[in-house]
Design an enzyme around this catalytic site. Structure first.
Site, PDB file in Angstrom:
ATOM      1  N   LYS A  32      27.391  34.515  14.823  1.00  0.00           N
ATOM      2  CA  LYS A  32      26.995  33.168  14.381  1.00  0.00           C
ATOM      3  C   LYS A  32      25.779  32.643  15.126  1.00  0.00           C
ATOM      4  O   LYS A  32      24.855  32.119  14.521  1.00  0.00           O
ATOM      5  CB  LYS A  32      28.144  32.214  14.686  1.00  0.00           C
ATOM      6  CG  LYS A  32      28.770  31.597  13.528  1.00  0.00           C
ATOM      7  CD  LYS A  32      29.838  30.551  13.813  1.00  0.00           C
ATOM      8  CE  LYS A  32      30.156  30.101  15.191  1.00  0.00           C
ATOM      9  NZ  LYS A  32      31.124  30.871  15.958  1.00  0.00           N
TER      10      LYS A  32
ATOM     11  N   ARG B  83      34.552  22.365  14.409  1.00  0.00           N
ATOM     12  CA  ARG B  83      35.519  23.398  14.742  1.00  0.00           C
ATOM     13  C   ARG B  83      36.930  22.974  14.348  1.00  0.00           C
ATOM     14  O   ARG B  83      37.856  23.774  14.508  1.00  0.00           O
ATOM     15  CB  ARG B  83      35.489  23.629  16.248  1.00  0.00           C
ATOM     16  CG  ARG B  83      34.931  24.992  16.666  1.00  0.00           C
ATOM     17  CD  ARG B  83      35.059  25.069  18.178  1.00  0.00           C
ATOM     18  NE  ARG B  83      34.844  26.361  18.741  1.00  0.00           N
ATOM     19  CZ  ARG B  83      33.652  26.852  19.096  1.00  0.00           C
ATOM     20  NH1 ARG B  83      32.552  26.190  18.853  1.00  0.00           N
ATOM     21  NH2 ARG B  83      33.579  28.033  19.671  1.00  0.00           N
TER      22      ARG B  83
ATOM     23  N   ARG C 118      30.888  42.747  25.123  1.00  0.00           N
ATOM     24  CA  ARG C 118      29.931  41.920  25.854  1.00  0.00           C
ATOM     25  C   ARG C 118      30.624  41.154  26.993  1.00  0.00           C
ATOM     26  O   ARG C 118      30.010  40.323  27.656  1.00  0.00           O
ATOM     27  CB  ARG C 118      29.198  40.963  24.912  1.00  0.00           C
ATOM     28  CG  ARG C 118      29.985  39.725  24.537  1.00  0.00           C
ATOM     29  CD  ARG C 118      29.161  38.710  23.735  1.00  0.00           C
ATOM     30  NE  ARG C 118      29.935  37.487  23.595  1.00  0.00           N
ATOM     31  CZ  ARG C 118      29.731  36.573  22.658  1.00  0.00           C
ATOM     32  NH1 ARG C 118      28.773  36.724  21.770  1.00  0.00           N
ATOM     33  NH2 ARG C 118      30.466  35.486  22.611  1.00  0.00           N
TER      34      ARG C 118
ATOM     35  N   ARG D  10      29.709  35.940  29.843  1.00  0.00           N
ATOM     36  CA  ARG D  10      30.018  34.512  29.802  1.00  0.00           C
ATOM     37  C   ARG D  10      31.337  34.268  30.516  1.00  0.00           C
ATOM     38  O   ARG D  10      32.219  35.115  30.488  1.00  0.00           O
ATOM     39  CB  ARG D  10      30.160  34.058  28.342  1.00  0.00           C
ATOM     40  CG  ARG D  10      28.856  33.579  27.738  1.00  0.00           C
ATOM     41  CD  ARG D  10      28.946  33.382  26.244  1.00  0.00           C
ATOM     42  NE  ARG D  10      30.081  32.568  25.805  1.00  0.00           N
ATOM     43  CZ  ARG D  10      30.175  32.047  24.596  1.00  0.00           C
ATOM     44  NH1 ARG D  10      29.202  32.243  23.709  1.00  0.00           N
ATOM     45  NH2 ARG D  10      31.217  31.351  24.250  1.00  0.00           N
TER      46      ARG D  10
ATOM     47  N   ARG E  39      40.757  32.205  22.425  1.00  0.00           N
ATOM     48  CA  ARG E  39      39.720  31.650  21.525  1.00  0.00           C
ATOM     49  C   ARG E  39      39.961  32.091  20.079  1.00  0.00           C
ATOM     50  O   ARG E  39      39.731  31.322  19.150  1.00  0.00           O
ATOM     51  CB  ARG E  39      38.332  32.071  21.997  1.00  0.00           C
ATOM     52  CG  ARG E  39      37.882  31.279  23.242  1.00  0.00           C
ATOM     53  CD  ARG E  39      36.701  31.918  23.955  1.00  0.00           C
ATOM     54  NE  ARG E  39      35.525  32.006  23.119  1.00  0.00           N
ATOM     55  CZ  ARG E  39      34.597  32.966  23.227  1.00  0.00           C
ATOM     56  NH1 ARG E  39      34.725  33.913  24.139  1.00  0.00           N
ATOM     57  NH2 ARG E  39      33.557  32.965  22.438  1.00  0.00           N
TER      58      ARG E  39
END
Ligand code: AMP
Length: 192
Positions: A13, A88, A127, A131, A142
């Site tokens: 996104k 969201r 990844r 973060r 999440r």
């Protein structure tokens, strides 16, 4: 053109919303980026959001709606914006709708980037570490938050005739081309 990008964490996104916005000369409005900047700067918002983000939970709807309402009133967003990460929840979508319609404005498209859960979890784990909220436990949370709180937006926007579904598998360029076609083709802002 006023668009919302929708999709699970790890669907691409952010990359797509950024490219889409750049091509059309409209701002890329990422609430995740705005919150991370606030955390880094240690603002009151950042102090409030830090733990929520690290747990993969959601910052309260009214707080988020206020931030976005202010941002889309800025001069650079007059011709449109690409929202990434907001709304969201259905409550956020309703607040956005009320805010825009109060100004005589409306969304043109809601672009849903579809990638199956297995694939997004694989991408996020690949990844992981980049973060603070990319570790297996938070990723799982999440995804759960997405399914419970954000997925209802698909039906919400579908019923309003705004939803455009785009296959999120393939190269960045392939997905970008599908998104451009779904938003009416071309990079000139379209007609809505
Ligand atoms: P993102 O970069 O969009 O994945 O956002 C990172 C984190 O910021 C999320 O997991 C949430 O904790 C928070 N966040 C971003 N956008 C919103 C939003 N619209 N509503 C609530 N929390 C948000």
């Amino acid at each position: 053109m006023r668009v919302v990008f929708l999709g699970p964490p790890g669907a691409g996104k952010g990359t797509q919303a950024k490219g889409f916005a750049t091509d059309r000369g409209i701002p890329h409005v990422s609430t995740g980026d705005m919150l991370r900047a606030a955390v880094a700067a240690g603002t009151p918002l950042g102090q409030r959001a830090k733990e929520i983000i690290e747990a993969g939970e959601l910052v309260p709807d009214d707080v988020m709606a206020g931030i976005v309402s202010d941002r889309v009133r800025e001069a650079d967003a007059e011709a449109g914006f690409a929202l990434d990460g907001f709304p969201r929840t259905v409550a956020q979508a309703e607040l956005l709708d009320a805010d825009l319609s109060g100004r005589g404005l409306a969304l043109d498209h809601v672009l849903l980037i579809e990638v199956e859960t297995e694939e997004v979890v694989r991408r996020l784990l690949a990844r992981a570490g980049g973060r603070a909220d990319d570790n297996p436990e938070v990723i799982r949370n999440r995804m759960g938050v997405y399914e419970r709180s954000t997925m209802p937006l698909v039906a919400f926007y579908e019923s309003r005739g705004l939803l455009r579904r785009v296959d999120g598998l393939g190269s960045v360029e392939d997905v970008a081309a599908r998104l451009a076609a779904a938003a009416g083709g071309g990079a000139d802002g379209g007609t809505g």
